[in-house]
Design an enzyme around this catalytic site. Structure first.
Site, short mmCIF file in Angstrom:
data_model
loop_
_atom_site.label_atom_id
_atom_site.label_comp_id
_atom_site.label_asym_id
_atom_site.label_seq_id
_atom_site.Cartn_x
_atom_site.Cartn_y
_atom_site.Cartn_z
N ILE A 1 0.82 -1.21 0.00
CA ILE A 1 0.00 0.00 0.00
C ILE A 1 0.85 1.26 0.00
O ILE A 1 0.38 2.33 -0.30
CB ILE A 1 -0.97 0.01 1.20
N LYS A 2 2.11 1.14 0.36
CA LYS A 2 3.05 2.28 0.37
C LYS A 2 2.42 3.54 0.96
O LYS A 2 2.64 4.64 0.47
CB LYS A 2 3.58 2.56 -1.04
N ARG A 3 1.64 3.39 2.02
CA ARG A 3 1.06 4.55 2.66
C ARG A 3 2.11 5.23 3.52
O ARG A 3 3.12 4.62 3.92
CB ARG A 3 -0.13 4.15 3.55
#
Lengths: 305, 305
Positions: B104-106
């Site tokens: 998700i690379k949040r």
């Protein structure tokens, strides 16, 4: 889209967006209760509470402000129903003439960044049809992966006349851990700012570029430098109000034309009813409290322009 | 959760995850057609096609692999129905005993990062109930905002026994634009690597930390350095196969115990049926092609351990 934003800011004399970032604890009890009665204490119930809360605030403030900035995380926390409330909020705001900045802070590479861009700003091809997912007008983007992560967004922006705001210097206390590190004697955020200017150079509206930047109100001196490095970039300024930024701190973010920056306030507006200053409104009239807080914020910012 | 991952990797002798990153163009026509017949050429139809495609690949490979890494962007592009397919995929994989790394690379700050962490790894409180949104086992996280963005994830990981992989050096060509910039004579990614090691220090499983890192297979020399800087961090390695990384390139990512790295392949596996090497399977048997591609990948990686 940047022209529409600039024009609305000029017309309303309000370089302001409201951060629609609802924690459930911001939503007055009567709103939660009603939603839970209908949907139970479920993710659907929470999403309904958040959506009704948003709707009332939008109705009470949409004639004053050019746009809103919903924070994706606050919806994603409620899973799929939360994302449905996000989409519903985007649609509703647009139907009220507001511009929507999706604060999604996505950033990936190649086809993955292209998929984020398609889902949030563009469209996807499904069989013979071209369909839109979350259809915001702008999105915030994380630059850590370099140009590969940004270019797919630029391509979608060109096709669909949308815009992005690239994180340059964020408003939080530890933002300096990496962003302030000196590279050849200059902080990394300046390097990112230069990239923002160059990404946006060939992609301008009438006065400003489709490629904007995020710079926190909590760092006005850095804002001054970045304003010069990115003269054509609109700066989205978080950190005003609850995070400690004052109107005076905002001055360096604006150009001499009184444009070039749009200031976000989230808690300060949507949670105004919980603030001593606005407690006379009471939880029943939380949307009126938000309206008053918007008026006060606009007045405060106008005083320095 | 990191212990479960390590144990499954040991048991299967397969330091491998399959990237469930379905573009619609990867889904064979007969699968798309069936989904569109049921749901029309809609976002729901696209999401159904993607879900059926995933399901068949999971069924065909779940006895071989410790886990999967679905890429959120590929689902988000299909809006709310896409996110529903994401959640369904996560649930299904978990029901098959697979660990799920949500790619998700949040990355955000404070309460916002906490909301992402709650939605993807933890739970939210709704009235009297504690509810889960997307409930992955691990998530990838972007470090650009510094510790403020990471700590809320760590807190949720502690409570729910989940883990994160922090982007350190990504696999794409332009990753060096910011990540390689020299800070006091050393590249920024080393600084991020040191932070990963320190974030993970007090949060270890039996052998490895709950705080891992993402380092691209396309940069084996940097992998070697980072392996030393973060001895306890599991490294999630993208970039093998379609992006150009070879088995030989993977060596530096592993520790002497043959552990410490888990390699992702997306297109190389889920799109195997389109690859000349596996074309004998035909589009009808795309899942069998994926199984063969997994077997070949595992064999390839075992050869260097």
């Amino acid at each position: 889209m940047i022209d529409r934003l600039v024009n609305r800011i000029k017309k309303l004399q309000a370089p302001v967006v409201v951060g629609l970032d609802p924690m459930l604890s911001y939503v007055p009890e009567q709103v939660q209760k009603k939603a839970f009665q209908e949907y139970g204490e479920t993710l659907e119930g929470a999403a309904e509470a958040v959506w009704q809360f948003n709707k009332a605030i939008v109705d009470a403030t949409c004639d004053l402000i050019p746009g809103v900035k919903p924070q994706a995380a606050m919806y994603e926390q409620f899973g799929v129903p939360g994302m449905a409330a996000f989409e519903k909020t985007v649609s509703y705001c647009q139907s009220k003439g507001l511009l929507v900045i999706g604060d999604i802070k996505r950033g990936d590479i190649g086809s993955t960044s292209a998929a984020y861009a398609a889902g949030h700003l563009g469209s996807v091809q499904v069989g013979s049809r071209s369909l839109e997912g979350f259809h915001e007008d702008f999105a915030t983007v994380n630059p850590y992966l370099g140009s590969d992560g940004i270019e797919p967004f630029l391509q979608v922006c060109r096709e669909h006349k949308k815009g992005i705001f690239v994180l340059v210097k964020t408003s939080n206390p530890s933002s300096g851990e990496f962003q302030d590190q000196l590279v050849d004697g200059r902080p990394l955020y300046e390097l990112v700012g230069e990239k923002v200017a160059s990404w946006g150079e060939s992609f301008c509206g009438e006065e400003y570029s489709y490629v904007g930047a995020v710079v926190g109100a909590t760092y006005p001196e850095m804002g001054r430098v970045l304003r010069k490095i990115m003269p054509k970039a609109y700066i989205l300024v978080p950190g005003y109000g609850a995070q400690g930024g004052t109107a005076e701190d905002l001055k360096p973010f604006f150009n001499k034309d009184g444009l070039g920056a749009v200031v976000n306030s989230s808690r300060g507006i949507i949670c105004a009813w919980k603030n001593e200053k606005y407690q006379k409104f009471g939880p029943e009239n939380y949307a009126d409290a938000s309206r008053q807080a918007v008026l006060d914020m606009i007045g405060d910012i106008r005083s320095i322009l």
